[in-house]
Design a protein around this motif. Structure first.
Motif, PDB file in Angstrom:
ATOM      1  N   HIS A   1       2.664   1.665  -3.428  1.00  0.00           N
ATOM      2  CA  HIS A   1       1.746   2.166  -4.452  1.00  0.00           C
ATOM      3  C   HIS A   1       1.406   3.634  -4.215  1.00  0.00           C
ATOM      4  O   HIS A   1       1.374   4.431  -5.158  1.00  0.00           O
TER       5      HIS A   1
ATOM      6  N   LEU B   1      -0.804  -6.797  -6.526  1.00  0.00           N
ATOM      7  CA  LEU B   1      -1.747  -5.690  -6.392  1.00  0.00           C
ATOM      8  C   LEU B   1      -2.573  -5.672  -7.668  1.00  0.00           C
ATOM      9  O   LEU B   1      -2.043  -5.420  -8.755  1.00  0.00           O
TER      10      LEU B   1
ATOM     11  N   LEU C   1      -5.664  -4.103  -9.671  1.00  0.00           N
ATOM     12  CA  LEU C   1      -6.555  -2.953  -9.794  1.00  0.00           C
ATOM     13  C   LEU C   1      -7.227  -2.984 -11.164  1.00  0.00           C
ATOM     14  O   LEU C   1      -6.760  -3.694 -12.066  1.00  0.00           O
TER      15      LEU C   1
ATOM     16  N   ILE D   1      -7.099   1.914  -1.936  1.00  0.00           N
ATOM     17  CA  ILE D   1      -6.694   0.517  -2.084  1.00  0.00           C
ATOM     18  C   ILE D   1      -7.294  -0.299  -0.942  1.00  0.00           C
ATOM     19  O   ILE D   1      -7.192   0.070   0.217  1.00  0.00           O
ATOM     20  N   SER D   2      -7.906  -1.429  -1.288  1.00  0.00           N
ATOM     21  CA  SER D   2      -8.466  -2.326  -0.283  1.00  0.00           C
ATOM     22  C   SER D   2      -7.475  -3.438   0.036  1.00  0.00           C
ATOM     23  O   SER D   2      -7.063  -4.184  -0.859  1.00  0.00           O
TER      24      SER D   2
ATOM     25  N   TYR E   1       0.833  -1.202   0.000  1.00  0.00           N
ATOM     26  CA  TYR E   1       0.000   0.000   0.000  1.00  0.00           C
ATOM     27  C   TYR E   1       0.872   1.259   0.000  1.00  0.00           C
ATOM     28  O   TYR E   1       0.622   2.213  -0.753  1.00  0.00           O
TER      29      TYR E   1
ATOM     30  N   ASP F   1      -7.849  -5.933  -2.979  1.00  0.00           N
ATOM     31  CA  ASP F   1      -6.899  -5.546  -4.029  1.00  0.00           C
ATOM     32  C   ASP F   1      -5.497  -6.118  -3.864  1.00  0.00           C
ATOM     33  O   ASP F   1      -4.772  -6.285  -4.841  1.00  0.00           O
ATOM     34  N   ILE F   2      -5.098  -6.383  -2.627  1.00  0.00           N
ATOM     35  CA  ILE F   2      -3.750  -6.902  -2.382  1.00  0.00           C
ATOM     36  C   ILE F   2      -3.862  -8.381  -2.050  1.00  0.00           C
ATOM     37  O   ILE F   2      -4.513  -8.756  -1.067  1.00  0.00           O
TER      38      ILE F   2
END
Length: 212
Positions: A158, A186, A188, A163-164, A155, A168-169
């Motif tokens: 990036h 990651l 997206l 971002i979740s 996070y 997302d990760i």
């Protein structure tokens, strides 16, 4: 106590850990702060928030080995960056320690966390069922902290809001040890990036870090 650990990852990339035993005034005396930074400090409550902010800046100065003023600002997403140095940076802190990662040629992300059992209560908020399935029962707390530090490091690398951690990760399965590495992604809309996460236990803390 000052710098207690430094790790050189390659010729241009390193991170270090600072144990915070100084008073705010002692840390302040090691910095060159402009009026806007002093004004920001005044908005922080006296205590850990103040000490964390000061100690990351003192450690950043030590790592850059400079007597120049370091113009460290935050962009619109809150990601720290240097105005007058070429390095990319990542800052982290937890209780009695601060950590800083720098690189002259790549993006970086680092997280340090005090290992506490309460993480088991929130694991489902940042790990998917697939990720939870590879957590080792006998090392549950440590394994969960490795996962958290990994997602936090990505996070920070990036550097964009929204971002979740949960959605997302994504972490590939790995076994827990005192130090190691594993793969993560990651994902997206319209893009997917792969990373190698590194981690290590540091006393009662966990450190996770990543580079581009």
């Amino acid at each position: 106590m000052a710098l207690v650990y430094r790790k050189q990852l390659d010729e241009k990339t390193a991170f270090a850990v600072w144990k915070i035993e100084e008073t705010a005034e002692e840390l302040y005396q090691q910095l060159q702060l402009k009026a806007h930074e002093q004004a920001y400090l005044e908005t922080l409550n006296n205590g850990k928030r103040n000490l964390h902010w000061l100690s990351t800046r003192v450690l950043l100065r030590k790592m850059l080995s400079t007597s120049q003023y370091i113009d460290c600002q935050a962009d619109e997403h809150g990601k720290p960056y240097l105005v007058n140095f070429p390095h990319q940076i990542s800052l982290s802190h937890s209780y009695d320690y601060a950590a800083v990662m720098i690189s002259e040629n790549k993006g970086v992300g680092i997280d340090i966390e005090l290992v506490k059992t309460k993480i088991t209560r929130v694991a489902g908020k940042f790990l998917t069922r697939r990720e939870l399935s590879f957590i080792e029962p006998g090392k549950q707390v440590e394994h969960l902290y490795i996962c958290w530090c990994a997602k936090e490091a990505i996070y920070k690398l990036h550097g964009k809001s929204g971002i979740s951690f949960l959605k997302d990760i994504r972490l590939d399965p790995f076994t827990s040890s005192d130090a190691g590495s594993f793969n993560a992604s990651l994902v997206l809309p319209g893009s997917a990036s792969r990373y190698v996460i590194h981690y290590e236990r540091f006393h009662d803390y966990m450190i996770g870090y990543v580079t581009e």
